[in-house]
Write an enzyme that holds these catalytic residues in place. Structure first.
Site, short mmCIF file in Angstrom:
data_model
loop_
_atom_site.label_atom_id
_atom_site.label_comp_id
_atom_site.label_asym_id
_atom_site.label_seq_id
_atom_site.Cartn_x
_atom_site.Cartn_y
_atom_site.Cartn_z
N CYS A 95 0.87 -1.18 0.00
CA CYS A 95 0.00 0.00 0.00
C CYS A 95 0.90 1.23 0.00
O CYS A 95 1.74 1.39 0.90
CB CYS A 95 -0.86 -0.03 1.26
SG CYS A 95 -1.86 1.46 1.52
N CYS A 209 -0.89 3.82 -6.32
CA CYS A 209 -1.79 3.22 -5.33
C CYS A 209 -1.97 1.80 -5.82
O CYS A 209 -2.21 1.59 -7.02
CB CYS A 209 -3.12 3.95 -5.29
SG CYS A 209 -4.41 3.10 -4.35
N1 DGL Z 1 -4.07 0.68 -1.78
C1 DGL Z 1 -3.72 1.84 -1.06
C2 DGL Z 1 -2.49 2.51 -1.66
O1 DGL Z 1 -1.69 1.87 -2.32
C3 DGL Z 1 -4.72 2.89 -0.70
C4 DGL Z 1 -6.18 2.73 -0.78
C5 DGL Z 1 -6.89 3.50 0.32
O2 DGL Z 1 -7.18 4.69 0.16
O3 DGL Z 1 -7.11 2.86 1.35
O4 DGL Z 1 -2.24 3.67 -1.44
#
Ligand code: DGL
Length: 284
Positions: A95, A209
């Site tokens: 993430c 993301c």
């Molecule tokens: N998957 C997450 C990232 O790579 C973020 C998604 C969220 O806003 O929770 O930043």
């Protein structure tokens, strides 16, 4: 005799014994939702026998609209508890939001090796021909000093246009539930980047993301021809594989997905999780 021993010890400084790795110890991948599955896919490609534990903090989703303090508290608290309970051999924070905010502090407190996920600005800077790079991340990610540093280090001579696109997280989650992707969410993100000064010249877009590679087809169609996409999943998987080189692997039980919060939430994702090889679903 004593001198000999002393000399031998001095010549060969004590080396910490390599930790004995339990072949069933999992690799823990952590995200706020299902975005980290894009990283899991690449990790599996390189390490097909590695036992995987995929953790989604769905009680905290989305991270991108939270404050730094909120994200840091959730990530550090959950990873600490998960490390104690599951004894992973390595943690991958799959993430960008969690990594750009909390990677340093989590590394400071956990002994488990930790691999983070940060925006793929370096490869984008090597690819762009026009010199204008778009970056789509969450609102929290795009304001991080971590991103400023990557920009200074790798794209100082280029133009990096950042946009925090909260609608894309929901759209990616919906897609994995088998629902229709809202074209307005895609259009909003693409139009926002195109409308920035020099936005028309963007030829490379960083998907900063882990949810967004799930929408690459939709984004490619909306941007039109001549725009390439980069994200970090393959590089992260290579780094995970490097750190685990030589370790034994044995999958003694089906790979698991853990969800925080309401367990019925996970039901809608069962099909997608199975496709990613996660057969057991549990609440954490
Ligand atoms: N998957 C997450 C990232 O790579 C973020 C998604 C969220 O806003 O929770 O930043």
């Amino acid at each position: 005799m004593a001198t000999e021993i002393l000399e031998a010890q001095t010549d060969s400084p004590p080396v910490a014994p390599a930790p004995v790795i339990d072949a069933g110890a999992p690799v823990l991948l952590f995200d706020s939702g299902v975005g980290g599955l894009t990283v899991l896919e690449e990790v599996r490609r390189l390490l097909p026998d590695a036992p995987i534990l995929y953790a989604a903090d769905t009680a905290g989703l989305p991270y991108g609209t939270k404050t730094e303090a909120q994200v840091a508290a959730r990530v550090a608290g959950l990873l600490g508890r998960m490390a104690e309970r599951f004894r992973p051999r390595l943690i991958c924070i799959a993430c960008n939001t969690a990594s750009t905010i909390a990677l340093g502090m989590v590394r400071d407190v956990l002994e488990t090796p930790i691999v983070g996920t940060v925006p793929a600005i370096k490869p984008a800077a090597a690819l762009t021909q026009s010199g204008v790079i778009g970056l789509l991340g969450t609102q929290a990610t795009i304001r991080q000093g971590y991103v400023d540093r990557l920009e200074r280090e790798f794209a100082a001579d280029q133009r990096l246009l950042r946009y925090g696109a909260p609608g894309l997280v929901g759209a990616a989650e919906a897609k994995l539930r088998g629902e229709r992707v809202d074209p307005a969410a895609i259009a909003e993100a693409v139009n926002a980047l195109r409308a920035m000064p020099e936005g028309a010249r963007i030829d490379t877009v960083v998907l900063a993301c882990t949810h967004f590679p799930l929408l690459e087809d939709e984004l490619a169609e909306a941007f039109g021809p001549g725009v390439g996409f980069v994200h970090g999943a393959q590089g992260i998987a290579r780094q995970v594989a490097r750190l685990l080189e030589g370790q034994p692997f044995a999958r003694t039980a089906p790979d698991r997905a853990l969800f925080t919060g309401d367990p019925s939430f996970a039901d809608a994702y069962r099909g997608a999780l199975t496709r990613f090889g996660l057969e057991a679903i549990e609440r954490f």
